[in-house]
Design an enzyme around this catalytic site. Structure first.
Site, short mmCIF file in Angstrom:
data_model
loop_
_atom_site.label_atom_id
_atom_site.label_comp_id
_atom_site.label_asym_id
_atom_site.label_seq_id
_atom_site.Cartn_x
_atom_site.Cartn_y
_atom_site.Cartn_z
N LYS A 22 13.53 -0.77 -2.70
CA LYS A 22 13.21 -0.53 -4.13
C LYS A 22 12.43 0.76 -4.25
CE LYS A 22 8.78 -1.13 -4.48
NZ LYS A 22 7.51 -0.99 -5.02
N PRO A 107 11.11 0.88 6.98
CA PRO A 107 9.74 0.87 7.51
C PRO A 107 8.88 -0.17 6.81
CG PRO A 107 10.22 2.94 6.34
CD PRO A 107 11.49 2.16 6.40
N ILE A 112 8.45 0.66 -0.38
CA ILE A 112 9.82 0.48 -0.85
C ILE A 112 10.24 -0.98 -0.78
CG2 ILE A 112 10.67 2.83 -0.59
CD1 ILE A 112 11.70 2.14 2.16
N GLY A 114 10.14 -3.49 1.34
CA GLY A 114 10.87 -4.15 2.43
C GLY A 114 10.64 -5.65 2.51
N ASP A 147 6.29 -7.68 -6.27
CA ASP A 147 7.58 -6.99 -6.28
C ASP A 147 8.76 -7.93 -6.04
OD1 ASP A 147 6.71 -4.42 -6.80
OD2 ASP A 147 6.38 -3.94 -4.69
O1 C5P Z 1 1.37 -9.08 -5.12
P1 C5P Z 1 1.16 -8.43 -3.81
O2 C5P Z 1 0.77 -9.43 -2.74
O3 C5P Z 1 2.29 -7.58 -3.38
O4 C5P Z 1 -0.09 -7.46 -3.99
C1 C5P Z 1 -0.83 -6.97 -2.90
C2 C5P Z 1 -2.16 -6.45 -3.42
O5 C5P Z 1 -1.95 -5.27 -4.18
C3 C5P Z 1 -2.89 -7.39 -4.34
O6 C5P Z 1 -3.69 -8.28 -3.62
C4 C5P Z 1 -3.73 -6.44 -5.18
O7 C5P Z 1 -4.89 -6.05 -4.48
C5 C5P Z 1 -2.85 -5.22 -5.29
N1 C5P Z 1 -2.08 -5.20 -6.55
C6 C5P Z 1 -2.72 -4.89 -7.73
N2 C5P Z 1 -2.00 -4.87 -8.90
C7 C5P Z 1 -0.69 -5.12 -8.91
C8 C5P Z 1 -0.01 -5.42 -7.71
C9 C5P Z 1 -0.74 -5.45 -6.53
O8 C5P Z 1 -3.93 -4.65 -7.76
N3 C5P Z 1 -0.01 -5.08 -10.05
#
Ligand code: C5P
Length: 303
Positions: A22, A107, A112, A114, A147
């Site tokens: 993505k 990677p 992106i 993964g 994502d």
């Molecule tokens: O949702 P995901 O586990 O991919 O997000 C990883 C971290 O990225 C979250 O714990 C948060 O700290 C940060 N994040 C954020 N705002 C978002 C998406 C992710 O602050 N919209």
């Protein structure tokens, strides 16, 4: 392709799914919310390059990983694709397990998607393999990560909220692109943690029909990836990647995707993209360089 059976046949024993990379064409961040996430606005598209997954019916859950980035992955317990399979089995009350064979071509921790793409592909594949026609995968996708919902669709989307509010867009044209990753894993949480200046939300609205590269250039205007600054602070080599792409002939747009460190260049012609990819790979043998295109409407479907 379903092994020995017709596509869509829920009694098949095996299914192969493509998990495309993505790309955030831009990413604007708003304030941090009480739940710790940031409100975002982003235009997300998918590439023709990605991971490949084969799911085989089994009495238990297992994961094997091959491919150029296999060794960079954490153990199976922390693997999002493995978690997705177990959690779907649990929520849908499925007694079977599944054997997941993951070919890791993208990677890891690279902006992106993964891990999210793999998890979403596993959900799509298992829905078909286990015959869960009426099961809504979206709530589970949201729980797995910001994502994962957009990767479930794997089609161009306007994305809001923490990443889970999606507006599907008409397909973009085939555009030639080069993805470059400098080999530094960047944890998403660390990049968001270092975020200072932000564009806020509401600066852009979803695009109308994007029929050419010129439409896209016009639409993106001065849109940014707000995570580019903090990611470059954490890993200054990302700026070298952006510079390398920008100075290539025919490069129309160069930016970082997601929380980095993968950057993309979109090129006026495929020949320019191929030339840029060869030169950058030759100059930086330790970087991952992938000439590709924005994926068409069939991306993410069973192969
Ligand atoms: O949702 P995901 O586990 O991919 O997000 C990883 C971290 O990225 C979250 O714990 C948060 O700290 C940060 N994040 C954020 N705002 C978002 C998406 C992710 O602050 N919209």
């Amino acid at each position: 392709m379903f092994a020995g059976r017709a596509p869509g046949d829920p009694s098949a024993d095996r299914i192969r799914i493509f998990a495309p990379a993505k790309i955030n064409l831009f990413l604007h961040a708003g304030e941090k919310r009480p739940d710790g996430y940031h409100n975002l606005e982003s235009l997300i598209v998918f590439a023709e390059v990605g991971d490949r997954i084969e799911l085989t019916r089994s009495g238990e859950f297992s994961l094997s990983v091959t491919g150029p980035f296999a060794s960079a992955l954490p153990g199976f317990v922390h693997n999002l694709a493995f978690q997705a399979a177990c959690e779907l089995g649990c929520r849908a009350g499925v007694q079977d397990g599944v054997s997941i064979a993951l070919e890791k071509n993208l990677p890891v921790a690279s902006g992106i998607g993964g891990g999210s793409a793999d998890a979403a592909a596993v959900l799509r594949g298992l829905k078909s393999l286990w015959g869960l026609t009426a099961f809504d995968l979206l709530p589970l996708a949201r729980d797995l990560g910001s994502d994962v919902p957009v990767c479930l669709l794997s089609r161009p989307c306007w994305v809001e909220g923490r990443g889970e509010i999606l507006t599907e867009l008409t397909p973009l044209p085939w555009l030639s692109m080069v993805l470059v990753n400098p080999g530094v894993a960047i944890p998403t949480a660390a990049v968001f943690g270092a975020l200072n200046a932000r564009s806020g939300t509401g600066r852009l609205r979803p695009p109308g029909a994007v029929e050419s590269l010129w439409d896209l250039i016009r639409y993106l205007g001065d849109a940014d990836n707000d995570l580019e600054g903090p990611a470059c602070e954490l890993a200054p080599v990302i700026q070298d990647v952006l510079n390398a792409l920008e100075q290539e002939p025919g490069c129309a747009i160069a930016a970082m995707s997601g929380s980095g460190g993968t950057c993309f260049g979109i090129f006026h012609e495929h020949e320019f993209a191929n030339g840029a990819a060869s030169r950058i790979a030759m100059d930086h043998s330790d970087w991952w360089v992938a000439p590709t295109r924005l994926a068409g409407p069939d991306a993410g479907k069973p192969i």
